[in-house]
Enzyme design. Structure first.
Site, PDB file in Angstrom:
ATOM      1  N   GLU A 256      30.945  49.827  66.033  1.00 37.12           N
ATOM      2  CA  GLU A 256      31.115  51.061  66.454  1.00 37.12           C
ATOM      3  C   GLU A 256      32.157  51.373  65.118  1.00 37.12           C
ATOM      4  OE1 GLU A 256      30.879  53.197  69.059  1.00 37.12           O
ATOM      5  OE2 GLU A 256      30.239  51.524  70.150  1.00 37.12           O
ATOM      6  N   CYS A 295      38.126  57.233  64.788  1.00 34.85           N
ATOM      7  CA  CYS A 295      36.885  57.439  64.905  1.00 34.85           C
ATOM      8  C   CYS A 295      36.533  58.639  65.378  1.00 34.85           C
ATOM      9  CB  CYS A 295      36.524  56.006  65.421  1.00 34.85           C
ATOM     10  SG  CYS A 295      36.888  55.580  66.947  1.00 34.85           S
TER      11      CYS A 295
END
Lengths: 524, 524
Positions: A256, A295
């Protein structure tokens, strides 16, 4: 100054040698030190593989679900203390700290409840059975069976609680022991969580190993049943992709990575409309929450060309009200970034974008900033910064260079097709948000952007005040985007369990196959 | 000697420079030459990305399904000619050739029918919708949306027809243009298939590019929406895993590598029992079919210790009846291996295993073999070889070294748990087969072996004569195992489409999300 210790085989052990120092990013005051030097990684792994795996496998989804619920309750019982640590070591406002800690609790709870729904079994059926040949005698069932390895989790600095818990929840539910490595700079919160769980004695022996520092030779020791789940930068992701463990030993890797997430104000987003208000609120939240260190944060903001100036004025106004400083001061609405390295990276990133022809600074900028209630000259403070790029075709820097801080760029578009093509230039994102109640626009954008995203957030007037914004990751929804975002898959309820399981087709005489695992839960 | 040409932008173009020569592996007679030197890979890719992608995306699952059915019918109409080519260039017996070509047709047909069932849409729903928060207003649906790139397929030498068609069928059904590279040595059959499809004009322009030779700079040109699917050796898989396209450009990679597949005769497999007969038939088929050159072939054979000698005698007897030679001679029941390189690799592999302490040759061996009806001293013939390893704990070579030819090793075990632990030492397999009607044994083995496998084949007495054996790959069943097998996922009906699609969670106001893609097919 406390010393963080590794948690190995149910004991806390301090590492030797040079210590990394954790500070308060608002004051630069040292808070803790840590090292994993001298930790016996081989023993840690063996303990997880044998004791931990045996204990977890002896349980089932339901009982492991209960474990997750209990782990969440432990955090809830110490929520205020944990918030305090996040404010101290993470530079979080109380709101930021709650976001991280409540996210952690919510994920543990959601997977705990999922485990209870899946019931007293260890296996999932994957869809309907299949008849592979003309003969109806032969039948196939697809099963998801837990892998027989350990789950190694490398977490990012921005969500020390949520990162630890969301990864551990899914791996534990599948029955895999967890070896968790927090980012060193913000490890105090994760460390305290591990201490709390250890004190509560709620985890089976070997279920958790915690290594607040370098991983030594650990990755070299992994094999084909192990899983390595990483959240962090693309640069580190590349190192892991090339790692011998992944290339040669068959370790399954999930990445990720940060991405250039976008928000698009639709053609119907007139000034003063509900949908436009929602858009402005979400953009501002993503710029300032966690000082932009998410993120999933919005990095690129697309608005209809004719509304660019109005949106610019409105956002600039709202940004002027942001008060940056030491989050222990109640006036402060945005804290510092996490480390000196981040500070330098964010400021040079802003400068790099601002120097790109066609991009200009509308608010904020790379100049040094003194934080409210911070010692003079101390603290990693950055101005919340809005850039504007009036020629969307001109400046590819906004599609290539991610600044992991309170920074976003406003960009005009003329038609839906153009907005879609601009967002795609980011090369794959975790999430993009669409603010529109125009059905045609929304469905064109979903089809055009879906293949480039792990999640799309539809912000419409009907959501009203109940919008969590695009930046919130949910246990029930997929997290992970293609390309630049790492092409990973996490969460999404039962879907996230696939990372820790093996899909296996079992074929044979139909009654035999059908009768094989009568208790298996339906995975889908 | 014909010249194979690349198929680029609906034209066949011959490559320049040094040519690779394709031979008849039974006679070493040159059959064809090929080169992709001078092919404009950039143009080929652009044509696929633009013309091909646009044409395929303008269709839907149902119409692309019709295309696959037509592609299968074209092969069926030329089945005899294709069988002849496989015998010539592949060293296949007619049975081997039918296995490859009928497998290709069956896969095209199965995915064609799946497309028609999925209907007139381009999207799949992934499971049930999810409510991510307490508020029932907010809702999430997971969709699988076709990626916007091209599918690059690198196929193995052993199944020139099936390999091409199984990969292309799934990618086309998802709407991705295909760039297919056959293994050079056996490319004649794949080339003829491409010619037949081109003559039939059944594919939309740009849907297929065929490159029978080196890929030049093609991989360097790929990006984050592209998919690279590889079938072949672990060594090449490692190169691809480390490739810049995968590590940095975000190309999604799927690997199907050979593996040390096992067959286990259960404790109830008494001599003369139906289950034991099935086991012996399947083992013999896997040893000799395609001269053992199947990624799914049985390499390790586990039998109850007390039945080792009986099984050894029976298999040795049956192997003595195998007639190796030029498959154009009707007496021949096993052809040569595909290339001189394979010949050398198989013979040295046999020698390596045979030299391992504890392993001995029971039948066959590494010595040179003159093939029936082959010119003297010519042809890549290998003896079907059965090794035996009486101390299962002693010889790890059988768990590490795969010989990709008509070679397997017989190994005793005492209890189910021991058999499971021995099979696991292979580090991940495509398929393992269990021959038993003992429910307890079968379920213990399924649970113990499932995490190490992409497929388990249950051979029981009730299957009777209708067993296809473990080595047959089915469109409806998952193909791909963890670890050594590459950790890929192909086929499995709708499951195999995920490689070419992106899972995207779409969240927002419940009625909006639910109403978004009313026609989307249910993926599961």
């Amino acid at each position: 100054m406390i010393t963080l210790r590794s948690y190995v085989a149910e004991e806390f052990v301090a590492g030797g040698g040079a210590q990394a120092v954790l500070v308060n990013p608002a004051t630069e005051e040292p808070l803790a030190q840590t090292s994993t030097h001298g930790v016996d990684f081989e023993r840690a792994l063996r303990h997880a593989r044998t004791t931990g795996a045996a204990a977890l496998r002896a349980m089932n989804f339901a009982s492991r679900g209960s474990l997750l619920l209990a782990a969440g309750k432990t955090l809830h019982a110490h929520r205020d203390e944990l918030i305090g640590l996040a404010v101290h070591n993470g530079g979080n406002t109380r709101g930021d700290a709650k976001f991280d800690i409540d996210g952690a609790i919510a994920t543990l709870t959601a997977y705990g409840e999922l485990g209870q729904r899946l019931g007293e079994t260890n296996h999932l059926r994957d869809g309907e059975g299949e008849q592979p040949m003309r003969s109806a005698k032969l039948w196939g069932e697809h099963l998801w069976l837990p892998r027989c390895g350990v789950a190694v989790h490398i977490n990012a600095f921005n969500f020390p609680a949520w990162g630890l818990c969301e990864k551990a929840a899914v791996a534990w539910l599948c029955g895999l022991p967890v070896i968790s490595k927090p980012a060193t700079s913000s490890a105090l919160l994760a460390y305290r969580i591990v201490e709390l769980w250890a004190q509560a004695q709620l985890l089976p022996a070997g279920a958790l190993t915690f290594l607040p520092g370098a991983l030594g030779n650990l990755l070299e020791l992994l094999g084909e049943q192990d899983v390595l789940a990483f959240t962090g930068s693309s640069d580190t992701a590349r190192l892991l992709r090339r790692h011998r463990a992944v290339v040669e030993a068959g370790v399954r890797l999930n990445v990720e990575a940060d991405s250039l997430n976008a928000a698009i104000l639709g053609p119907d987003g007139e000034e003063g409309s509900e949908v436009c208000d929602l858009f402005l609120t979400d953009v501002l939240r993503d710029l300032t929450q966690k000082a932009g260190q998410k993120c999933t944060a919005i990095r690129r903001i697309y608005v209809p060309a004719e509304r660019l100036d109005a949106v610019l004025a409105e956002l600039t106004d709202r940004l002027a009200a942001v008060r940056v400083g030491n989050p222990q001061d109640e006036r402060v609405t945005m804290g510092p970034v996490a480390t000196r390295t981040q500070l330098e990276s964010v400021r040079s990133g802003i400068a790099r974008l601002a120097q790109t022809p066609g991009i200009s600074v509308a608010a904020g900028g790379a100049e040094p900033l003194a934080g409210i209630a911070a010692p003079e000259g101390r603290g990693y403070f950055v101005r919340p910064t809005l850039l504007v790029c009036r020629d969307p075709q001109g400046a590819s820097a906004v599609d290539e260079h991610e600044v992991f801080g309170p920074v976003a760029t406003l960009i005009p578009y003329s038609q839906a097709a153009e907005a879609i093509s601009l967002v795609r230039r980011g090369g794959g994102c975790l999430v993009t948000s669409l603010y529109s109640d125009d059905r045609g626009f929304v469905s064109e954008a979903v089809l055009g952007l879906g293949p480039y995203h792990g999640r799309l957030f539809l912000g419409g007037a009907k959501l009203g005040g109940q919008s969590p914004g695009p930046g919130t990751v949910f246990a029930a929804l997929n997290h992970g985007g293609p390309g630049r975002a790492g092409d990973g898959h996490e969460l999404g309820g039962v879907r996230g369990m696939q990372l820790y399981m093996q899909r296996c087709a079992v074929m044979g005489y139909k009654p035999t196959v059908e009768g094989l695992l009568p208790g298996a839960a339906r995975g889908r």
